[in-house]
Design an enzyme around this catalytic site. Structure first.
Site, PDB file in Angstrom:
ATOM      1  N   GLY A  24       7.272  -6.773   0.579  1.00  0.00           N
ATOM      2  CA  GLY A  24       9.013  -6.772  -0.017  1.00  0.00           C
ATOM      3  C   GLY A  24       8.788  -8.227   0.048  1.00  0.00           C
ATOM      4  N   VAL A  55      -4.437  -9.659  -0.306  1.00  0.00           N
ATOM      5  CA  VAL A  55      -5.048  -8.361   0.224  1.00  0.00           C
ATOM      6  C   VAL A  55      -3.997  -7.257   0.034  1.00  0.00           C
ATOM      7  CG1 VAL A  55      -7.674  -9.041   1.508  1.00  0.00           C
ATOM      8  CG2 VAL A  55      -4.567  -9.076   2.977  1.00  0.00           C
ATOM      9  N   ASP A  80       9.511   2.209  10.253  1.00  0.00           N
ATOM     10  CA  ASP A  80       8.964   1.694   9.132  1.00  0.00           C
ATOM     11  C   ASP A  80       7.597   2.837   9.129  1.00  0.00           C
ATOM     12  OD1 ASP A  80       8.982   1.163   6.315  1.00  0.00           O
ATOM     13  OD2 ASP A  80       8.185   0.170   6.313  1.00  0.00           O
ATOM     14  N   VAL A 107       0.262 -11.084   2.133  1.00  0.00           N
ATOM     15  CA  VAL A 107      -0.972 -10.946   3.247  1.00  0.00           C
ATOM     16  C   VAL A 107      -2.415 -11.436   3.052  1.00  0.00           C
ATOM     17  CG1 VAL A 107      -2.384  -9.473   5.626  1.00  0.00           C
ATOM     18  CG2 VAL A 107      -0.037  -9.126   4.264  1.00  0.00           C
TER      19      VAL A 107
HETATM   20  N1  ATP Z   1      -3.970  -7.238   9.766  1.00  0.00           N
HETATM   21  C1  ATP Z   1      -3.903  -6.852   9.093  1.00  0.00           C
HETATM   22  N2  ATP Z   1      -5.535  -6.804   7.685  1.00  0.00           N
HETATM   23  C2  ATP Z   1      -6.090  -6.227   6.281  1.00  0.00           C
HETATM   24  N3  ATP Z   1      -4.497  -5.777   5.693  1.00  0.00           N
HETATM   25  C3  ATP Z   1      -3.772  -5.921   5.904  1.00  0.00           C
HETATM   26  C4  ATP Z   1      -3.061  -6.473   7.495  1.00  0.00           C
HETATM   27  N4  ATP Z   1      -1.892  -6.684   7.462  1.00  0.00           N
HETATM   28  C5  ATP Z   1      -1.736  -6.256   6.029  1.00  0.00           C
HETATM   29  N5  ATP Z   1      -2.178  -5.786   5.827  1.00  0.00           N
HETATM   30  C6  ATP Z   1      -2.306  -6.067   4.166  1.00  0.00           C
HETATM   31  O1  ATP Z   1      -1.203  -6.168   3.535  1.00  0.00           O
HETATM   32  C7  ATP Z   1      -0.186  -5.539   2.984  1.00  0.00           C
HETATM   33  C8  ATP Z   1       0.972  -5.618   3.171  1.00  0.00           C
HETATM   34  O2  ATP Z   1       1.330  -6.048   4.741  1.00  0.00           O
HETATM   35  P1  ATP Z   1       2.328  -5.548   5.412  1.00  0.00           P
HETATM   36  O3  ATP Z   1       3.475  -4.276   5.617  1.00  0.00           O
HETATM   37  O4  ATP Z   1       3.281  -6.064   6.408  1.00  0.00           O
HETATM   38  O5  ATP Z   1       4.318  -6.120   4.598  1.00  0.00           O
HETATM   39  P2  ATP Z   1       5.368  -6.132   4.761  1.00  0.00           P
HETATM   40  O6  ATP Z   1       6.166  -7.459   3.259  1.00  0.00           O
HETATM   41  O7  ATP Z   1       6.311  -6.142   5.759  1.00  0.00           O
HETATM   42  O8  ATP Z   1       5.238  -4.823   3.482  1.00  0.00           O
HETATM   43  P3  ATP Z   1       6.866  -4.112   3.682  1.00  0.00           P
HETATM   44  O9  ATP Z   1       7.475  -4.675   1.846  1.00  0.00           O
HETATM   45  O10 ATP Z   1       6.205  -2.332   3.418  1.00  0.00           O
HETATM   46  O11 ATP Z   1       7.444  -4.110   4.704  1.00  0.00           O
HETATM   47  C9  ATP Z   1      -0.105  -3.897   4.244  1.00  0.00           C
HETATM   48  O12 ATP Z   1       0.015  -2.545   2.554  1.00  0.00           O
HETATM   49  C10 ATP Z   1      -1.792  -4.421   4.114  1.00  0.00           C
HETATM   50  O13 ATP Z   1      -2.529  -3.565   2.995  1.00  0.00           O
END
Ligand code: ATP
Length: 430
Positions: free
Chosen positions: A107, A103, A222, A111
Site C-alpha cells: 500500500g 520485487v 496484518d 521493496v
Molecule cells: N525481506 C524481503 N525479502 C524479499 N521480498 C520481500 C521482503 N519484504 C517484502 N518483500 C516483498 O515485497 C512485498 C511488499 O512488502 P510489504 O508487505 O512489507 O509492503 P507493504 O507496503 O507494507 O505491504 P502491505 O500493503 O501489504 O502492507 C511483499 O509481499 C514481498 O513480496
C-alpha cells in the site's frame, strides 16, 4: 519541500536517540553508547546485548546495493514497472517486460532486492513518494520501532534503516516470495503438505514470540499469507510490521482507528469496534491456517469469504474434512496433521475473542500437545451466542454461511473430532 526537510530532521533525531541513548544501570537516561563501548572490561556478551541488531545505512550504500533502485524498463515516464507483460494505454501495442530489482510493493512501500557490500542479499523497503504523508511516515517508524526490537528465527530480520533520500528499511532478502504467491501460483507446483505444516508451526512460533516472549507485547495486525516469507530452507518469516502496535502489560487491549488490515482476515471485534489485542492476530492466524490447507484465498475473486466457503462446504459434505484439502495435493497429506490444523483453525476463528486460544495454546496444539476436554468445551450459552461471522452477500450454494442450520467451523471440528481426538493424544471435546 520545507516540511519534508523538517520531518527528515526529526526522523534523524529519533534514530540517533533510539540508537545512541541507553539507560544506565541505575535506570537513569544516559547517553552511554560511547562510554559503553569504550570500556574495555565489558565482555562480548554484554556488548552484543547492548548493541542494536541493526545499523544505519547511508543512502549511497543502498543506492549501490540496489543498482539505483533499478526497476527495469520504464515507459513514457511511468514511475512503476510491472512484473510480467503489460501494454501501454496508447494502443500502440507496445509491450514491456519490466522490473529488475523491484520485487514487491504494498500500500505504501516498494521493496527492492539488493546486494550489500559484504555480499549479503538484502531487501530495501522504501516508502513511496506518493505516500510520504505524515501518517505513512508514522507507520514506517512504527515498523522500525517494532521490528527493530525483535529477534526470532520466524520473524523477518531487520538489518538496518536509512533516512536519507526518503525512508528505507533494510531486511534480509528472502528469495522464495511469499507463502501467498507460492500457494496461489497456478504455474508452479503446489507446496508439499509437509512444508505447509512446517510453515504453519513456524509462523505460530513467531507469533507466540511476539505475543508472549517479549517484555512488551506486539500485535502484528496484518497476519496473512502474503506477509509470511519463507527463507531458502522454508523457515517462515513474519514480515511487514507497518500496522503493528505495542500492547503495554497493564492494557488488556487498545482501540485503534482507522481500521486497517486485510479483508477476510479481520477479527469481528476489530472489524466492528477497532479493538486490538493478541486475539486479533489469533483470528488472522486461523484464516491463514485455512488458506494453507485449502489453497484458497481469504476472499476470492468472486468476493467469497473463505470462512463462509468452509462452512458451506462442511455443511454440504457432512463435515468431512478431507474435502477441504487443496485439491492440488491429491492424497498427499497427513491426516493427523490435517486434523490438528483444522482444529486449531476452528478455535482461532471463533467469533468471540475470549474463546479463542492464546498462541501458546495454538503452538502446543500444533506441536502435538494434549488438549483437555475442559479447556476447549464451550458453555451451552456461549455456543448459542457463537453466531458465525461472515458475509452473506451471495446466495449461491457455496455461500450458505449464516443460516442457523449451517455447520460452523467449531461444530465441524467437534463432529470430526469426537471419534478421532484420542488418536491425536487429545480427548473428545463433545
Ligand atoms: N525481506 C524481503 N525479502 C524479499 N521480498 C520481500 C521482503 N519484504 C517484502 N518483500 C516483498 O515485497 C512485498 C511488499 O512488502 P510489504 O508487505 O512489507 O509492503 P507493504 O507496503 O507494507 O505491504 P502491505 O500493503 O501489504 O502492507 C511483499 O509481499 C514481498 O513480496
Amino acid at each position: 519541500m520545507r516540511q519534508s526537510y523538517a520531518k527528515s530532521r526529526n526522523l534523524k533525531r529519533f534514530l540517533s536517540v533510539a540508537i545512541g541513548k541507553r539507560r544506565n544501570s541505575s535506570g537513569e537516561d544516559d547517553n552511554t553508547e560511547d562510554k559503553a563501548f569504550s570500556v574495555k572490561q565489558i565482555n562480548e556478551m554484554e556488548i552484543s546485548h547492548l548493541r542494536p541488531g541493526w545499523r544505519c545505512f547511508s543512502y549511497e550504500e543502498i543506492l549501490k546495493a540496489t543498482d539505483g533502485f533499478h526497476k527495469g524498463l520504464c515507459f513514457l515516464g511511468f514511475e512503476r514497472s510491472f512484473f510480467g507483460i503489460c501494454s501501454s494505454k496508447s494502443g500502440l501495442g507496445r509491450f514491456w517486460i519490466g522490473a529488475d530489482n523491484l520485487v514487491g510493493w504494498g500500500g505504501y512501500a516498494e521493496v527492492y532486492r539488493g546486494v550489500a557490500e559484504d555480499g549479503e542479499a538484502i531487501a530495501v523497503k522504501r516508502l513511496t513518494r506518493a505516500s510520504s504523508d505524515e501518517q505513512r511516515e508514522k507507520d514506517f517508524l512504527t515498523e522500525l520501532g517494532a521490528v527493530g526490537h525483535v529477534r526470532h528465527p520466524n520473524v523477518s530480520a531487520l538489518l538496518g534503516c536509512c533516512v536519507d533520500g526518503g525512508l528505507h528499511l533494510v531486511f534480509e532478502f528472502y528469495s522464495r516470495g511469499s507463502v501467498s504467491s507460492n500457494l496461489h501460483d497456478a504455474n508452479s507446483p503446489p507446496i508439499a503438505w509437509k512444508l505447509r505444516f512446517d510453515i504453519a508451526v513456524g509462523t505460530a512460533r513467531g507469533l507466540h514470540y511476539l505475543h508472549k516472549q517479549r517484555r512488551r507485547r506486539i500485535i502484528h495486525r496484518d497476519i496473512k499469507a502474503s506477509n509470511i516469507l519463507p527463507t531458502e530452507s522454508f523457515e517462515p518469516q513474519i514480515s511487514d510490521f507497518g500496522l503493528a502496535r505495542w500492547l503495554p502489560s497493564e492494557w488488556t487491549h487498545r482501540a485503534v482507528a482507522p481500521i486497517e488490515g486485510t479483508f477476510g482476515c479481520l477479527a469481528p471485534e476489530y472489524f466492528t469496534h477497532g479493538i486490538v489485542d493478541e486475539k486479533t492476530d489469533v483470528f488472522a492466524f486461523g484464516v491463514f491456517l485455512l488458506e494453507i490447507v485449502t489453497g484458497r484465498k481469504p476472499v476470492d475473486g468472486c468476493h467469497r469469504n473463505l470462512l463462509c466457503w468452509i462452512n458451506a462446504r462442511s455443511y454440504l459434505n457432512d463435515g468431512i474434512i478431507e474435502t477441504l484439502v487443496d485439491p492440488r495435493l491429491g492424497e498427499e497429506y497427513d491426516m493427523g496433521q490435517l486434523k490438528r490444523l483444522i482444529f486449531a483453525a476452528s478455535l482461532c476463528t471463533r467469533p468471540t475473542a475470549t474463546l479463542r486460544p492464546s498462541m501458546t495454546e495454538v503452538v502446543e496444539l500444533l506441536e502435538g500437545g494434549e488438549i483437555t476436554q475442559e479447556q476447549w468445551k464451550m458453555l451451552e450459552e456461549e455456543e448459542e451466542e457463537e453466531e458465525f461471522w461472515g458475509f452473506d452477500d451471495r446466495d449461491d450454494d457455496d455461500n450458505r454461511c449464516s443460516t442457523p442450520s449451517t455447520v460452523t467451523m467449531w461444530q465441524l471440528s467437534a463432529t470430526v473430532f469426537a471419534d478421532d481426538l484420542d488418536c491425536l493424544g487429545m480427548r473428545s471435546i463433545v
